[in-house]
Structures are given as C-alpha cells and as structure tokens.
Motif scaffolding. Structure first.
Motif, PDB file in Angstrom:
ATOM      1  N   PHE A 159       0.833  -0.546  -0.084  1.00  0.00           N
ATOM      2  CA  PHE A 159      -0.228  -0.135  -0.166  1.00  0.00           C
ATOM      3  C   PHE A 159       0.883   1.619  -0.021  1.00  0.00           C
ATOM      4  N   ALA A 160       0.464   1.999  -0.451  1.00  0.00           N
ATOM      5  CA  ALA A 160       1.229   3.929  -0.743  1.00  0.00           C
ATOM      6  C   ALA A 160      -0.108   4.366   0.233  1.00  0.00           C
ATOM      7  N   ASP A 161       0.719   5.920   0.591  1.00  0.00           N
ATOM      8  CA  ASP A 161       0.347   6.556   1.476  1.00  0.00           C
ATOM      9  C   ASP A 161       0.372   7.933   0.626  1.00  0.00           C
ATOM     10  N   ILE A 162      -0.618   8.538  -0.035  1.00  0.00           N
ATOM     11  CA  ILE A 162      -0.588   9.926  -0.844  1.00  0.00           C
ATOM     12  C   ILE A 162      -0.988  10.972  -0.099  1.00  0.00           C
ATOM     13  N   TYR A 163      -0.153  11.738  -0.137  1.00  0.00           N
ATOM     14  CA  TYR A 163      -0.299  13.082   0.726  1.00  0.00           C
ATOM     15  C   TYR A 163       0.024  14.460  -0.264  1.00  0.00           C
ATOM     16  N   ILE A 164      -0.877  15.570   0.178  1.00  0.00           N
ATOM     17  CA  ILE A 164      -0.857  16.702  -0.501  1.00  0.00           C
ATOM     18  C   ILE A 164      -0.162  17.401   0.616  1.00  0.00           C
ATOM     19  N   TYR A 165       0.987  18.666   0.004  1.00  0.00           N
ATOM     20  CA  TYR A 165       1.602  19.823   0.467  1.00  0.00           C
ATOM     21  C   TYR A 165       0.889  21.100   0.972  1.00  0.00           C
ATOM     22  N   ASP A 166      -0.183  21.449   2.035  1.00  0.00           N
ATOM     23  CA  ASP A 166      -1.330  21.667   1.999  1.00  0.00           C
ATOM     24  C   ASP A 166       0.263  23.416   2.303  1.00  0.00           C
ATOM     25  N   GLN A 167       0.452  24.312   1.051  1.00  0.00           N
ATOM     26  CA  GLN A 167       1.032  25.402   1.480  1.00  0.00           C
ATOM     27  C   GLN A 167       0.886  26.046   1.741  1.00  0.00           C
TER      28      GLN A 167
END
Length: 342
Positions: A159-167
């Motif tokens: 499995f992979a965890d995908i994060y987005i960077y909250d700028q």
C-alpha cells in the motif's frame, strides 16, 4: 424558606452536572480533533533537510520523469518516499517534459549541477505546483536483493499513502491510502491528475504533444511474433503481460513491458524459463538487475517495430552483459527493425 433552599440546591447540582457534561463534550471534541489531526496529517515532515539529497528529473539510467522530484529511502525507519512537484499548467508541464532537456548531452550530465539548476527554477515558485508525497512504509519493502534504490522491490499486497502539501498550513495532509505496484519515483504527472482531478485545472488528456500522434493502442503489436528474419528461430512474442524472447544458443527469457511514451515501450527481465540451456554468465540470474531496462521498442506501424538493445545489467560485475543485439548478434548503436511474422 426550606423549600427555597432545597430548590436552590437542586438548581446548583443541576448546574454542576451540566457543567461537567459540557466539559466532557469539549474534551471529547478536542480528542476527536487530535485524532483527526493524527489521521489526516503526516507525522513525518517530508521536507525535512535530512531527507533531501537533491532535485531530479532522472529516475534511473533509462527513465526520465516529466516533473521534478526528490526521493528518500530508509528501509528500517521511514521506508521509501518521493516528493513530486506536479505542474498546474500545461505550459509548465511541457517545459519539464520537452524543453528542459532539449538538445542535452546526457553523456555529460552532472546530477549535482542539474539539481542546483532545478532548485533555482523551483525556488519561490511552489505555488505553481501541486506537491505530493508518495510514501511506501517499511513493512512493504522487499530487500532480499539489496537495500539500495536500484535493488529494492515492493512486496505483494503493498500500500501507499499519498499526501498533498498544504502550502498555507505547511503540513502534509493525507489524501489517499491505495494499493501500490509502483516504487515512489516511477509515477508520472498523469497519475496525480487522474487521481485528484478537482485539484487541477488541466486534464491528463491535455498533456499530449502539440501535434497529433497515433497511439500504440492503434496497432496490434501483441499476440504476434516479431523478428528481423521470419525464417529465423530468433524472435520475440508480445502478449498482454510482456514479451518472450527466443534466442537459440544464447537465452530464452520472459520480460515485463512498461509504456514510457507515445508508441514506445521499455522491457525488463523477469525470469528464464526452466530447463532451456543458457550461457555460463547467465546461470546466476539473481545478479541481473530487474529494474534496468534491457531495451526499448517503438511501434512504427502495424507491421514494423524498431528495437534498441541495452543488454542485462549485472549488479555483481557492475556492468552490462550480453550487449549484442539478439537479432543481429552485433553491438548496435542504432535500433534494429523487426517485422511481423505469421
């Protein structure tokens, strides 16, 4: 008088009870907020300096990314992750895909100099990108072939965890927890655009080259034998999974296909069929790097493909072996044309 006192005491007790209940609710809400924070935000700061070794477009010797990224591997702790800078506009995507390495001499590529160049372009321009982290935890890493990025693999059912960077908040927010067949650096822009369409104003279909090109799906290159000479026993057969090469006197092998561009595929060694003889240097095939492409082929039309041969990379010898193109038995710098055989 006594009745008033009793009423007062009752009201007082009720107020205390309401106060306690209210406090419990506040505490529960705070606990829920903390839990929500733990669940939705990464406890790892992927931008920490200790993880940064430079920006790259070069994934490996045979793969270029269509966007800048950096990666980090520690199989004992953080696992394996890559931070991807996905352009928000088509023009910026085309810059990284087409213009950045245009007329570039890859024989003189200096990764340190290249990283500094990419950093100057990205600096103060993060707002032009959606920044994602593709994170594989350590328990999903298969290290039986070694502990480097060149030798590590994924276990089945990873499995992979995908994060987005909250700028704005400067935090990594979890977006998806998905099954994964890819190592973190090997993901293109279309993957993120298709997975998170609401976060982009462009679509993956917008990322094609400016002029119309026929796609590889328009041709039936699969379930067919290909050879430079259809009277020869040297051939390759492609199916929906990969290719089976038959090269009498040298080897027979199975390969996996990977589409890298319009009409263009790379193929990677997977295994040798049992019993069939092979040369002495091919006996211990655990030393062969399965992550380095053996070669590339381009579909020219419905009856011709052009194949470029690299050879097998031997991790123990740290060099390519069997570098002669199997269809000419010569070391070829140019591609060799193969024909569809009935």
């Amino acid at each position: 008088m006594e009745i008033k006192v009793i009423r007062f005491k009752i009201i007082y007790v009720l107020c205390i009870m309401l106060f306690v209940i209210s406090c419990k609710r506040d505490i529960q809400k705070k606990d829920e907020n903390v839990k929500d924070s733990i669940l939705n935000y990464s406890q790892v700061d992927f931008f920490a300096k200790k993880y940064f070794k430079g920006y790259f477009l070069v994934v490996d010797e045979s793969n270029l990314s269509d966007h800048p990224f950096f990666s980090y591997l520690n199989f004992k702790n953080e696992g394996y992750f890559a931070v991807h800078f996905i352009p928000k506009t088509k023009s910026l995507f085309l810059f990284w895909k087409q213009e950045y390495y245009k007329d570039f001499d890859f024989n003189n590529l200096d990764l340190k100099v290249d990283s500094e160049k990419i950093e100057k372009i990205l600096k103060n321009n993060f707002a032009d990108y959606n920044i994602y982290c593709y994170h594989i935890k350590k328990e999903y890493l298969d290290v039986k072939y070694g502990f480097s990025e060149e030798s590590i693999n994924l276990k089945k059912g990873s499995f992979a965890d995908i994060y987005i960077y909250d700028q704005n908040l400067k935090k990594w927010k979890l977006q998806r927890h998905i099954t994964s067949n890819f190592l973190p650096p090997y993901i293109n822009s279309s993957f993120f655009i298709d997975l998170f369409p609401s976060q982009f104003k462009i679509r993956s279909s917008d990322l094609n080259y400016e002029h119309k090109q026929v796609t590889v799906e328009d041709y039936s290159f699969k379930d067919v034998n290909w050879s430079s000479d259809c009277n020869s026993n040297t051939n390759v057969y492609f199916d929906v999974i990969g290719g089976q090469f038959s090269v009498p006197g040298r080897f027979c092998m199975n390969t996996e296909l990977k589409k890298i561009d319009i009409n263009t595929y790379e193929f990677y060694f997977t295994d040798f069929p049992p019993i069939i003889p092979r040369s002495e240097e091919m006996q211990n095939w655990e030393n062969l790097d399965k992550k380095r492409a053996i070669g590339t082929f381009v579909v020219n039309d419905s009856s011709k493909i052009s194949i470029t041969w690299n050879g097998f990379y031997n991790k123990l010898l740290k060099k390519y072996i069997e570098t002669e193109n199997p269809f000419t038995n010569k070391i070829e710098t140019a591609s060799v044309e193969l024909h569809k055989c009935r």
